[in-house]
Design a protein around this motif. Structure first.
Motif, mmCIF file in Angstrom:
data_model
loop_
_atom_site.group_PDB
_atom_site.id
_atom_site.type_symbol
_atom_site.label_atom_id
_atom_site.label_comp_id
_atom_site.label_asym_id
_atom_site.label_seq_id
_atom_site.Cartn_x
_atom_site.Cartn_y
_atom_site.Cartn_z
ATOM 1 N N SER A 19 0.833 -1.205 0.000
ATOM 2 C CA SER A 19 0.000 0.000 0.000
ATOM 3 C C SER A 19 0.870 1.259 0.000
ATOM 4 N N ALA B 233 2.085 1.719 -3.507
ATOM 5 C CA ALA B 233 1.005 2.297 -4.322
ATOM 6 C C ALA B 233 0.925 3.810 -4.110
ATOM 7 N N CYS B 234 1.072 4.254 -2.885
ATOM 8 C CA CYS B 234 1.066 5.699 -2.604
ATOM 9 C C CYS B 234 2.273 6.383 -3.236
ATOM 10 N N LEU C 142 3.838 5.420 -5.938
ATOM 11 C CA LEU C 142 3.601 5.475 -7.392
ATOM 12 C C LEU C 142 2.536 6.507 -7.745
ATOM 13 N N GLU C 143 1.590 6.708 -6.870
ATOM 14 C CA GLU C 143 0.594 7.761 -7.090
ATOM 15 C C GLU C 143 1.277 9.129 -7.042
ATOM 16 N N ALA C 144 2.220 9.276 -6.105
ATOM 17 C CA ALA C 144 2.948 10.537 -5.966
ATOM 18 C C ALA C 144 3.938 10.748 -7.114
ATOM 19 N N ASN C 145 4.532 9.657 -7.603
ATOM 20 C CA ASN C 145 5.538 9.757 -8.661
ATOM 21 C C ASN C 145 5.434 8.542 -9.581
ATOM 22 N N PRO C 146 4.631 8.617 -10.635
ATOM 23 C CA PRO C 146 4.419 7.472 -11.525
ATOM 24 C C PRO C 146 5.668 7.049 -12.301
#
Length: 158
Positions: free
Chosen positions: A49, A52-53, A55-59
């Motif tokens: 998790s 995932a956060c 990657l949401e912040a920096n794809p």
């Protein structure tokens, strides 16, 4: 568990009998509703998790950077031998904040990279001041090739 559970336990103690307080402690309950747990069965989904956060912040993060950020943002666990804790305890806030700072244009997805008769070594480390490669090919000589800083925190030599 730290300070939060200690404060909660103190306030619970004011309302609970000694028997209830003892059962809470025995069953590893942080509060009557939350239990302290450990081990990989809980660590894996929590780490996933956090990733995932990140990657949401920096794809643009690649697996090598994700691993490096997780390790660098972890904090040591007091009174636990280093060989039992690895990089330490996961710090989700620090990991996501560090993920936002990673903006590399040339990070290889793996290292070393072998193409024909050339080998490229890379290292991602924002704290390194100098990096050299040593190996059996030069009998572990202390005059291994030096990596060049090609971007902030990214070292490389071919």
């Amino acid at each position: 568990m730290g300070i939060l559970s200690f404060k909660w336990r103190r306030s619970i103690s004011a309302f609970c009998s000694a028997e209830i307080e003892s059962r809470l402690h025995q069953n590893k309950l942080v509060t009557p509703f939350y239990q302290h747990v450990d081990g990989t069965s809980f660590a894996a989904p929590i780490t996933a998790s956090v990733v995932a956060c990140m990657l949401e912040a920096n794809p643009k993060l690649i697996p090598m950077l994700i691993r490096d950020v997780l390790k660098k943002s972890a904090h040591p666990v007091p009174n636990v031998p280093v060989d039992r804790q690895g990089a330490g305890a996961l710090d989700a806030g620090r990991a996501v904040a560090a993920a936002l700072q990673e903006d590399h244009s040339r990070v290889p997805s793996r290292t070393p990279v072998v193409i024909d008769d050339r080998i490229t070594f890379s290292l991602h480390d924002h704290e390194a001041r100098a990096v050299q490669v040593f190996g059996s090919w030069n009998e572990w000589s202390d005059s291994g090739p030096s990596l060049d800083l090609i971007e902030s925190g990214l070292w490389q030599v071919t």
